[in-house]
Design a protein around this motif. Structure first.
Motif, mmCIF file in Angstrom:
data_model
loop_
_atom_site.group_PDB
_atom_site.id
_atom_site.type_symbol
_atom_site.label_atom_id
_atom_site.label_comp_id
_atom_site.label_asym_id
_atom_site.label_seq_id
_atom_site.Cartn_x
_atom_site.Cartn_y
_atom_site.Cartn_z
ATOM 1 N N LYS A 149 0.629 -1.315 -0.013
ATOM 2 C CA LYS A 149 -0.025 -0.046 0.112
ATOM 3 C C LYS A 149 0.864 1.272 -0.146
ATOM 4 N N ALA A 150 1.954 1.161 1.018
ATOM 5 C CA ALA A 150 2.695 2.450 0.864
ATOM 6 C C ALA A 150 3.471 2.824 -0.416
ATOM 7 N N THR A 151 3.695 1.880 -1.215
ATOM 8 C CA THR A 151 4.419 1.993 -2.719
ATOM 9 C C THR A 151 3.326 2.420 -3.486
ATOM 10 N N VAL A 152 2.323 2.060 -3.325
ATOM 11 C CA VAL A 152 0.977 2.372 -4.226
ATOM 12 C C VAL A 152 0.789 3.923 -3.929
ATOM 13 N N ILE A 153 0.770 4.498 -2.700
ATOM 14 C CA ILE A 153 0.449 5.735 -2.317
ATOM 15 C C ILE A 153 1.777 6.657 -2.754
ATOM 16 N N ARG A 154 2.911 6.188 -2.626
ATOM 17 C CA ARG A 154 3.964 7.017 -3.009
ATOM 18 C C ARG A 154 3.769 7.288 -4.671
ATOM 19 N N SER A 155 3.310 6.121 -5.449
ATOM 20 C CA SER A 155 3.267 6.286 -6.984
ATOM 21 C C SER A 155 2.178 7.203 -7.276
ATOM 22 N N ALA A 156 0.866 7.289 -6.539
ATOM 23 C CA ALA A 156 -0.026 8.005 -6.618
ATOM 24 C C ALA A 156 0.341 9.318 -6.436
ATOM 25 N N LEU A 157 1.152 9.660 -5.404
ATOM 26 C CA LEU A 157 1.647 11.177 -5.079
ATOM 27 C C LEU A 157 2.456 11.543 -6.241
ATOM 28 N N ASP A 158 3.495 10.850 -6.654
ATOM 29 C CA ASP A 158 4.360 11.079 -7.637
ATOM 30 C C ASP A 158 3.866 11.548 -8.747
ATOM 31 N N ARG A 159 2.754 10.891 -9.024
ATOM 32 C CA ARG A 159 2.189 10.859 -10.676
ATOM 33 C C ARG A 159 1.229 12.263 -10.423
ATOM 34 N N LEU A 160 0.630 12.419 -9.201
ATOM 35 C CA LEU A 160 -0.253 13.635 -9.119
ATOM 36 C C LEU A 160 0.689 14.972 -9.162
ATOM 37 N N ILE A 161 1.929 14.841 -8.407
ATOM 38 C CA ILE A 161 2.862 15.729 -8.546
ATOM 39 C C ILE A 161 3.245 16.020 -10.130
ATOM 40 N N ALA A 162 3.449 15.194 -10.716
ATOM 41 C CA ALA A 162 3.881 15.243 -12.223
ATOM 42 C C ALA A 162 2.757 15.984 -12.955
ATOM 43 N N ALA A 163 1.438 15.652 -12.565
ATOM 44 C CA ALA A 163 0.308 16.317 -13.055
ATOM 45 C C ALA A 163 0.317 17.764 -12.721
ATOM 46 N N ASP A 179 -4.598 0.394 4.702
ATOM 47 C CA ASP A 179 -4.914 1.968 4.400
ATOM 48 C C ASP A 179 -4.095 2.769 5.444
ATOM 49 N N VAL A 180 -4.645 2.496 6.608
ATOM 50 C CA VAL A 180 -3.952 3.396 7.848
ATOM 51 C C VAL A 180 -2.421 3.222 7.996
ATOM 52 N N GLU A 181 -1.994 1.889 7.562
ATOM 53 C CA GLU A 181 -0.731 1.788 7.926
ATOM 54 C C GLU A 181 0.197 2.253 6.495
ATOM 55 N N GLY A 182 -0.393 2.056 5.568
ATOM 56 C CA GLY A 182 0.281 2.634 4.306
ATOM 57 C C GLY A 182 0.456 3.858 4.174
ATOM 58 N N ALA A 183 -0.707 4.820 4.705
ATOM 59 C CA ALA A 183 -0.657 6.223 4.818
ATOM 60 C C ALA A 183 0.320 7.075 6.019
ATOM 61 N N SER A 184 0.538 6.136 6.772
ATOM 62 C CA SER A 184 1.395 6.480 7.912
ATOM 63 C C SER A 184 2.853 7.323 7.621
#
Length: 224
Positions: A149-163, A179-184
């Motif tokens: 989950k943490a890796t997916v969140i990092r990918s989502a954030l990176d792609r949002l930044i790129a946008a 979800d809670v642990e991945g976002a932490s």
């Protein structure tokens, strides 16, 4: 952009946007049958929805690492056979919340442990892709494992930044402790979706429980 405490919204998918249990549970039973194993009890199968499937086969299904890798590959074959959007139901109120966020200028992304190709198929089939700036899901390796989950969140954030999206104040909506642990690690607050598949204890660390999708609006768009 409307006044919101958050600069962007990340969505979990299984148990948050979509109820895919009608398709997931029979496929799990079919995979177990191929190993000559009984499927877990029906009241436990819902706990498989949301976490990475490899971890569930290994940790909850009692499989070896090799068996779990093979089981994930078999599960993927069945999902492709059935169609990724088959037997999926979008929770009532979710399209309206996503539409309200889009109208308010709040960028949105998925951040799902579900394989990304399946997430894309679901949001496109149900006409939700138009609300999303980024559609991020787990990406498999050759052994059938997927990003955590943490890796997916990092990918989502990176792609949002790129946008060009402001990710200084993100929020994640999810229904499992993953979800809670991945976002932490990112300091991202989590709104816990009580309509999903998680147990109440899994919400520990979330900033709020939310009973229904509609109840998200006062938290995401106060004053709207």
């Amino acid at each position: 952009m409307a006044d919101s405490p958050y600069s962007c919204v990340l969505w979990d998918v299984d148990g948050t946007i979509a109820d895919a249990s009608a398709g997931i549970l029979p496929r799990l039973a079919e995979v177990f049958a191929s190993y000559g194993k009984p499927a877990p009890p029906a009241d436990e199968l819902s706990l498989w929805i949301g976490p990475p499937m490899f971890e569930s086969f290994r940790d909850r299904g009692g499989m070896t690492t090799e068996q779990a890798e093979q089981a994930v590959l078999r599960y993927r074959e069945l999902a492709a056979r059935d169609g990724y959007a088959a037997s999926v139901a979008i929770y009532p109120g979710i399209p309206e919340v996503m539409s309200a966020l889009a109208d308010a200028g709040i960028p949105q992304a998925t951040a799902s442990s579900k394989p990304e190709n399946q997430v894309i198929a679901i949001v496109e089939h149900y006409d939700l892709a138009r609300f999303l700036t980024v559609t991020a899901g787990a990406r498999p390796d050759t052994a059938g494992r997927h990003d955590d989950k943490a890796t997916v969140i990092r990918s989502a954030l990176d792609r949002l930044i790129a946008a060009g999206v402001d990710v200084s104040r993100p929020v994640l909506i999810g229904d499992r402790h993953h979800d809670v642990e991945g976002a932490s690690p990112f300091g991202i607050p989590v709104l816990f979706a009580d309509w999903g598949f998680g147990e109440p204890s899994e919400a520990e660390g979330a900033v709020a429980h939310v009973a229904t999708p509609t109840d998200l609006l006062p938290l995401l768009l106060p004053g709207s």
